[in-house]
Scaffold this motif. Sequence first.
Motif, PDB file in Angstrom:
ATOM      1  N   LYS A  70      -6.782  -5.571  -4.991  1.00 56.03           N
ATOM      2  CA  LYS A  70      -5.787  -6.045  -6.059  1.00 56.03           C
ATOM      3  C   LYS A  70      -6.315  -4.880  -7.322  1.00 56.03           C
ATOM      4  CE  LYS A  70      -5.717 -10.663  -5.045  1.00 56.03           C
ATOM      5  NZ  LYS A  70      -6.052 -12.202  -5.571  1.00 56.03           N
ATOM      6  N   GLY A  71      -5.131  -4.280  -7.613  1.00 56.16           N
ATOM      7  CA  GLY A  71      -5.190  -3.243  -8.738  1.00 56.16           C
ATOM      8  C   GLY A  71      -4.743  -3.486  -9.731  1.00 56.16           C
ATOM      9  N   PRO A  72      -4.600  -2.511 -10.733  1.00 57.10           N
ATOM     10  CA  PRO A  72      -4.019  -2.397 -12.217  1.00 57.10           C
ATOM     11  C   PRO A  72      -2.532  -2.858 -12.016  1.00 57.10           C
ATOM     12  CG  PRO A  72      -4.475  -0.252 -11.907  1.00 57.10           C
ATOM     13  CD  PRO A  72      -5.018  -1.152 -10.633  1.00 57.10           C
ATOM     14  N   GLY A  73      -1.848  -3.446 -13.039  1.00 49.52           N
ATOM     15  CA  GLY A  73      -0.649  -3.731 -13.047  1.00 49.52           C
ATOM     16  C   GLY A  73       0.192  -4.737 -12.083  1.00 49.52           C
ATOM     17  N   GLY A  74      -0.801  -5.337 -11.498  1.00 50.50           N
ATOM     18  CA  GLY A  74      -0.232  -6.399 -10.383  1.00 50.50           C
ATOM     19  C   GLY A  74      -0.080  -5.754  -8.744  1.00 50.50           C
ATOM     20  N   ILE A  75      -0.624  -4.659  -8.690  1.00 51.67           N
ATOM     21  CA  ILE A  75      -0.463  -4.020  -7.327  1.00 51.67           C
ATOM     22  C   ILE A  75      -1.445  -4.734  -6.519  1.00 51.67           C
ATOM     23  CG2 ILE A  75      -0.439  -1.873  -6.139  1.00 51.67           C
ATOM     24  CD1 ILE A  75       1.915  -2.357  -8.030  1.00 51.67           C
ATOM     25  N   VAL A  76      -0.951  -4.956  -5.425  1.00 53.24           N
ATOM     26  CA  VAL A  76      -1.725  -5.473  -4.341  1.00 53.24           C
ATOM     27  C   VAL A  76      -1.587  -4.764  -3.004  1.00 53.24           C
ATOM     28  CG1 VAL A  76      -2.332  -7.836  -2.825  1.00 53.24           C
ATOM     29  CG2 VAL A  76      -1.834  -7.803  -5.269  1.00 53.24           C
ATOM     30  N   VAL A  77      -2.604  -4.466  -2.151  1.00 49.31           N
ATOM     31  CA  VAL A  77      -2.315  -3.769  -0.792  1.00 49.31           C
ATOM     32  C   VAL A  77      -3.037  -4.754   0.123  1.00 49.31           C
ATOM     33  CG1 VAL A  77      -3.042  -1.938   0.498  1.00 49.31           C
ATOM     34  CG2 VAL A  77      -2.253  -1.490  -1.837  1.00 49.31           C
ATOM     35  N   GLY A  87      -6.739   8.797  21.208  1.00 49.04           N
ATOM     36  CA  GLY A  87      -6.619  10.053  20.962  1.00 49.04           C
ATOM     37  C   GLY A  87      -7.637  10.608  19.781  1.00 49.04           C
ATOM     38  N   GLY A  88      -8.543   9.707  19.366  1.00 42.72           N
ATOM     39  CA  GLY A  88      -9.372   9.973  18.389  1.00 42.72           C
ATOM     40  C   GLY A  88      -8.924   9.719  16.968  1.00 42.72           C
ATOM     41  N   PHE A  89      -7.912   8.870  16.735  1.00 44.77           N
ATOM     42  CA  PHE A  89      -7.516   8.477  15.438  1.00 44.77           C
ATOM     43  C   PHE A  89      -7.850   6.966  15.150  1.00 44.77           C
ATOM     44  CE2 PHE A  89      -4.777  11.882  17.104  1.00 44.77           C
ATOM     45  CZ  PHE A  89      -5.309  13.028  16.368  1.00 44.77           C
ATOM     46  N   VAL A  90      -7.695   6.627  13.814  1.00 47.74           N
ATOM     47  CA  VAL A  90      -7.634   5.376  13.342  1.00 47.74           C
ATOM     48  C   VAL A  90      -6.232   5.376  12.510  1.00 47.74           C
ATOM     49  CG1 VAL A  90      -8.561   3.710  11.620  1.00 47.74           C
ATOM     50  CG2 VAL A  90     -10.229   5.029  13.360  1.00 47.74           C
ATOM     51  N   THR A  91      -5.469   4.279  12.646  1.00 47.85           N
ATOM     52  CA  THR A  91      -4.327   4.141  11.883  1.00 47.85           C
ATOM     53  C   THR A  91      -4.755   2.678  11.174  1.00 47.85           C
ATOM     54  OG1 THR A  91      -3.004   5.011  13.597  1.00 47.85           O
ATOM     55  CG2 THR A  91      -1.841   3.788  11.734  1.00 47.85           C
ATOM     56  N   VAL A  92      -4.536   2.853   9.860  1.00 44.56           N
ATOM     57  CA  VAL A  92      -4.503   1.539   8.982  1.00 44.56           C
ATOM     58  C   VAL A  92      -2.967   1.307   8.672  1.00 44.56           C
ATOM     59  CG1 VAL A  92      -5.460   0.733   6.806  1.00 44.56           C
ATOM     60  CG2 VAL A  92      -6.867   2.264   8.118  1.00 44.56           C
ATOM     61  N   SER A  93      -2.813  -0.013   8.843  1.00 40.75           N
ATOM     62  CA  SER A  93      -1.517  -0.488   8.510  1.00 40.75           C
ATOM     63  C   SER A  93      -1.719  -1.552   7.693  1.00 40.75           C
ATOM     64  CB  SER A  93      -0.617  -1.177   9.705  1.00 40.75           C
ATOM     65  OG  SER A  93      -0.612  -0.116  10.819  1.00 40.75           O
ATOM     66  N   ALA A  94      -0.718  -1.470   6.355  1.00 43.71           N
ATOM     67  CA  ALA A  94      -0.791  -2.398   5.349  1.00 43.71           C
ATOM     68  C   ALA A  94       0.504  -2.724   4.636  1.00 43.71           C
ATOM     69  CB  ALA A  94      -1.596  -1.918   4.279  1.00 43.71           C
ATOM     70  N   THR A  95       0.513  -3.570   3.679  1.00 42.91           N
ATOM     71  CA  THR A  95       1.746  -3.889   2.888  1.00 42.91           C
ATOM     72  C   THR A  95       1.423  -3.804   1.245  1.00 42.91           C
ATOM     73  OG1 THR A  95       2.682  -5.371   4.477  1.00 42.91           O
ATOM     74  CG2 THR A  95       3.611  -5.355   2.338  1.00 42.91           C
ATOM     75  N   VAL A  96       2.145  -2.792   0.639  1.00 47.24           N
ATOM     76  CA  VAL A  96       1.881  -3.031  -0.942  1.00 47.24           C
ATOM     77  C   VAL A  96       3.011  -3.918  -1.379  1.00 47.24           C
ATOM     78  CG1 VAL A  96       3.363  -0.720  -0.999  1.00 47.24           C
ATOM     79  CG2 VAL A  96       1.749  -1.383  -2.853  1.00 47.24           C
ATOM     80  N   THR A  97       2.409  -4.439  -2.487  1.00 47.22           N
ATOM     81  CA  THR A  97       3.351  -5.638  -3.006  1.00 47.22           C
ATOM     82  C   THR A  97       3.398  -5.201  -4.655  1.00 47.22           C
ATOM     83  OG1 THR A  97       3.075  -7.180  -1.159  1.00 47.22           O
ATOM     84  CG2 THR A  97       4.219  -7.962  -3.308  1.00 47.22           C
ATOM     85  N   ASN A  98       4.313  -5.367  -5.313  1.00 48.26           N
ATOM     86  CA  ASN A  98       4.325  -5.216  -6.726  1.00 48.26           C
ATOM     87  C   ASN A  98       4.510  -6.457  -7.383  1.00 48.26           C
ATOM     88  OD1 ASN A  98       4.690  -4.447  -9.448  1.00 48.26           O
ATOM     89  ND2 ASN A  98       6.359  -3.129  -9.187  1.00 48.26           N
ATOM     90  N   HIS A  99       3.477  -7.086  -7.708  1.00 51.12           N
ATOM     91  CA  HIS A  99       3.352  -8.389  -8.616  1.00 51.12           C
ATOM     92  C   HIS A  99       3.525  -8.275  -9.962  1.00 51.12           C
ATOM     93  CE1 HIS A  99       2.671 -11.044  -4.904  1.00 51.12           C
ATOM     94  NE2 HIS A  99       1.575 -10.013  -4.641  1.00 51.12           N
ATOM     95  N   GLY A 100       3.607  -7.309 -10.274  1.00 54.44           N
ATOM     96  CA  GLY A 100       3.677  -6.829 -11.897  1.00 54.44           C
ATOM     97  C   GLY A 100       5.082  -6.899 -12.495  1.00 54.44           C
ATOM     98  N   SER A 101       5.355  -6.516 -13.726  1.00 58.06           N
ATOM     99  CA  SER A 101       6.600  -6.508 -14.365  1.00 58.06           C
ATOM    100  C   SER A 101       7.251  -5.164 -14.422  1.00 58.06           C
ATOM    101  CB  SER A 101       6.397  -7.310 -15.681  1.00 58.06           C
ATOM    102  OG  SER A 101       5.614  -6.647 -16.265  1.00 58.06           O
ATOM    103  N   ARG A 102       6.699  -4.341 -13.977  1.00 57.75           N
ATOM    104  CA  ARG A 102       7.268  -2.829 -14.233  1.00 57.75           C
ATOM    105  C   ARG A 102       7.271  -2.069 -12.712  1.00 57.75           C
ATOM    106  NH1 ARG A 102       3.263  -0.031 -18.625  1.00 57.75           N
ATOM    107  NH2 ARG A 102       4.119   1.545 -17.456  1.00 57.75           N
ATOM    108  N   LEU A 103       8.081  -0.919 -12.699  1.00 55.65           N
ATOM    109  CA  LEU A 103       8.279  -0.208 -11.481  1.00 55.65           C
ATOM    110  C   LEU A 103       6.858   0.109 -11.259  1.00 55.65           C
ATOM    111  CD1 LEU A 103      11.683   1.638 -11.731  1.00 55.65           C
ATOM    112  CD2 LEU A 103      11.136  -0.321 -10.162  1.00 55.65           C
TER     113      LEU A 103
END
Length: 193
Positions: A70-77, A87-103
């Motif tokens: 949870k970050g500033p401005g209501g941004i949640v990852v 292949g020797g890689f790690v892939t991180v999958s997520a969703t970013v959601t804007n719970h704030g009132s601005r773009l």
Amino acid sequence: MSIRHTTKARRGAAATALAAALALAVAGCGDGDGDKAPDDGAGRASTAAKDDGDEQQPAADSSKTIGEMKGPGGIVVTLHSAVRDDGGFVTVSATVTNHGSRLFNAIDWRSKETEVKSLSSVSGASLVDEKGKKRYLVLRDTDGQCLCTTGLSGIKPDESRPLFAQFPAPPKNVTEVDFQIPTMPSVGITLSG
């Protein structure tokens, strides 16, 4: 003198052939791996939907949560998976959601490296192995683009977008790492696969 020019020409031809072979090998990476398609599609869906002006959808595996930031401005990852592949890689999958009132624009999430071309992306993300004292940065392709979601700009209030980032895999014995994005608190996650 002509022998020197002939040797240079042969070296150049060999270098060109090697570069072409590597390009074909890199282009073929991941094509046969069914687990990679959702991650690659998530990155494309984010950019394509933005261009079409369509509503963004969360990542396909959004029913599972392995961590949340949870970050500033209501941004949640919300982190959904961190999968180690063969292949020797790690892939991180997520969703970013804007719970704030601005773009929201992810401009502060990008890497500070001048060679990286992706502006609104998660190119500044990293995996940290605290025990091994190592930081793993998002991979880049030969054109300077991150192997991560790009086009993370203009995220409206109450809008969600999928994101992914691909990293070099830590050694097999490392199963716990911290996932970090600039301006956000880090979160401990478990690697699977």
